[in-house]
Design a protein around this motif. Structure first.
Motif, PDB file in Angstrom:
ATOM      1  N   UNK A  36      45.719  33.416  21.515  1.00  0.00           N
ATOM      2  CA  UNK A  36      47.085  33.803  21.187  1.00  0.00           C
ATOM      3  C   UNK A  36      47.672  34.830  22.152  1.00  0.00           C
ATOM      4  N   UNK A  37      46.871  35.251  23.138  1.00  0.00           N
ATOM      5  CA  UNK A  37      47.369  36.172  24.153  1.00  0.00           C
ATOM      6  C   UNK A  37      47.290  35.489  25.520  1.00  0.00           C
ATOM      7  N   UNK A  38      47.878  36.113  26.514  1.00  0.00           N
ATOM      8  CA  UNK A  38      47.907  35.543  27.860  1.00  0.00           C
ATOM      9  C   UNK A  38      46.547  35.775  28.526  1.00  0.00           C
ATOM     10  N   UNK A  39      45.695  34.778  28.463  1.00  0.00           N
ATOM     11  CA  UNK A  39      44.315  34.961  28.911  1.00  0.00           C
ATOM     12  C   UNK A  39      44.203  35.190  30.419  1.00  0.00           C
ATOM     13  N   UNK A  40      43.316  36.094  30.778  1.00  0.00           N
ATOM     14  CA  UNK A  40      42.952  36.296  32.177  1.00  0.00           C
ATOM     15  C   UNK A  40      42.101  35.113  32.628  1.00  0.00           C
ATOM     16  N   UNK A 158      50.509  44.929  44.828  1.00  0.00           N
ATOM     17  CA  UNK A 158      50.888  43.532  45.061  1.00  0.00           C
ATOM     18  C   UNK A 158      49.839  42.555  44.568  1.00  0.00           C
ATOM     19  N   UNK A 159      48.649  43.045  44.257  1.00  0.00           N
ATOM     20  CA  UNK A 159      47.618  42.155  43.733  1.00  0.00           C
ATOM     21  C   UNK A 159      46.368  42.086  44.571  1.00  0.00           C
ATOM     22  N   UNK A 160      46.030  43.168  45.254  1.00  0.00           N
ATOM     23  CA  UNK A 160      44.782  43.176  46.015  1.00  0.00           C
ATOM     24  C   UNK A 160      43.601  43.259  45.069  1.00  0.00           C
ATOM     25  N   UNK A 161      42.614  42.405  45.294  1.00  0.00           N
ATOM     26  CA  UNK A 161      41.399  42.427  44.496  1.00  0.00           C
ATOM     27  C   UNK A 161      40.204  42.605  45.421  1.00  0.00           C
ATOM     28  N   UNK A 162      39.169  43.197  44.888  1.00  0.00           N
ATOM     29  CA  UNK A 162      37.928  43.331  45.632  1.00  0.00           C
ATOM     30  C   UNK A 162      36.929  42.306  45.111  1.00  0.00           C
ATOM     31  N   UNK A 163      36.293  41.595  46.028  1.00  0.00           N
ATOM     32  CA  UNK A 163      35.222  40.685  45.636  1.00  0.00           C
ATOM     33  C   UNK A 163      33.908  41.248  46.175  1.00  0.00           C
ATOM     34  N   UNK A 164      32.859  41.098  45.384  1.00  0.00           N
ATOM     35  CA  UNK A 164      31.574  41.665  45.774  1.00  0.00           C
ATOM     36  C   UNK A 164      30.454  40.900  45.087  1.00  0.00           C
ATOM     37  N   UNK A 170      26.195  36.288  42.572  1.00  0.00           N
ATOM     38  CA  UNK A 170      27.453  35.728  42.085  1.00  0.00           C
ATOM     39  C   UNK A 170      28.598  36.701  42.336  1.00  0.00           C
ATOM     40  N   UNK A 171      29.733  36.149  42.771  1.00  0.00           N
ATOM     41  CA  UNK A 171      30.973  36.911  42.886  1.00  0.00           C
ATOM     42  C   UNK A 171      31.824  36.589  41.659  1.00  0.00           C
ATOM     43  N   UNK A 172      32.243  37.611  40.929  1.00  0.00           N
ATOM     44  CA  UNK A 172      33.134  37.448  39.782  1.00  0.00           C
ATOM     45  C   UNK A 172      34.479  38.065  40.153  1.00  0.00           C
ATOM     46  N   UNK A 173      35.567  37.332  39.978  1.00  0.00           N
ATOM     47  CA  UNK A 173      36.864  37.877  40.395  1.00  0.00           C
ATOM     48  C   UNK A 173      38.002  37.319  39.556  1.00  0.00           C
ATOM     49  N   UNK A 174      38.909  38.198  39.166  1.00  0.00           N
ATOM     50  CA  UNK A 174      40.126  37.788  38.475  1.00  0.00           C
ATOM     51  C   UNK A 174      41.047  37.063  39.458  1.00  0.00           C
ATOM     52  N   UNK A 175      41.644  35.960  39.018  1.00  0.00           N
ATOM     53  CA  UNK A 175      42.592  35.251  39.886  1.00  0.00           C
ATOM     54  C   UNK A 175      43.966  35.071  39.236  1.00  0.00           C
TER      55      UNK A 175
END
Length: 228
Positions: A36-40, A158-164, A170-175
């Protein structure tokens, strides 16, 4: 692990063993993300590297073209002209020794990203044990130790994300968020994957990208067909 009826119903829409093209995967993600919410939406990338080896680390940053959908509170630790620039550039919190003391003495952590100028790193080391385990300690590789604090703030907002890569390779990252729609999610995903592929260590042998799943926060993962 037991799942609820909503999760099971979503999982039944995913064809077992199928590798989905990215466009098809994100169309499906929009169908199975029924909270019911805007899922990531996240990407989980299994790499053929040994993260125990210093020459097989995979880490970097990338600015997603459509951002992450999350508002980011930026703390800039700087003094003098750099502090003035940070305020004008839109930093949420700007400070120097007083902020470091607040983190140290009050466990103050009301921020998502810390950016600092190189001259403050000596003092910032006092709170490394607090910031480090939470992934908040600035570093050159993440672009958060910099002379150009204005650009670092702009990129972060602006939406910079770090991947590691983690200890399980495994790399876990929000998109993004479900509300972005399939096309924008795919563009963010493609940008992230391009960055991860470019970051392939020279010491990595064999298949580099072993598997990729995209998943909503409250739903099952969809396996994506990606060569790497």
């Amino acid at each position: 692990m037991k799942h609820g009826k909503r999760y099971i119903a979503a999982a039944q829409k995913i064809e077992s063993g199928k590798l989905y093209d990215a466009a098809e995967a994100f169309a499906l993600i929009n169908d199975i993300a029924t909270a019911k919410f805007d899922e990531t939406i996240e990407a989980h990338v299994k790499l053929g590297v040994d993260p125990r080896q210093a020459d097989q680390q995979v880490r970097g940053t990338v600015v997603l073209p459509h951002g992450t959908g999350k508002s980011v509170r930026v703390l800039v630790i700087a003094k003098g002209e750099k502090a003035d620039i940070a305020e004008k550039a839109g930093a949420d919190i700007v400070g120097a020794e007083e902020i470091i003391a607040k983190i140290q003495n009050e466990n103050y952590l009301d921020f998502d990203v810390v950016i600092t100028s190189p001259d403050m790193m000596g003092q910032l080391g006092r709170v490394a044990r607090i910031l480090g385990p939470r992934g908040l300690m600035p570093s050159p590789k993440s672009g958060t130790i910099t002379q150009d604090v204005a650009k670092a703030i702009a990129d972060t907002k602006a939406g910079k994300v770090e991947y590691r890569v983690d200890k399980t390779s495994i790399v876990h990252c929000i998109i993004g968020k479900k509300s972005f729609g399939a096309d924008k999610l795919k563009e963010n995903f493609d940008t992230l994957m391009d960055a991860i592929v470019r970051a392939k260590p020279a010491a990595a042998k064999g298949t580099y990208v072993k598997s990729v799943f995209v998943t909503p926060a409250m739903g099952p993962g969809v396996k994506v067909n990606v060569r790497g």
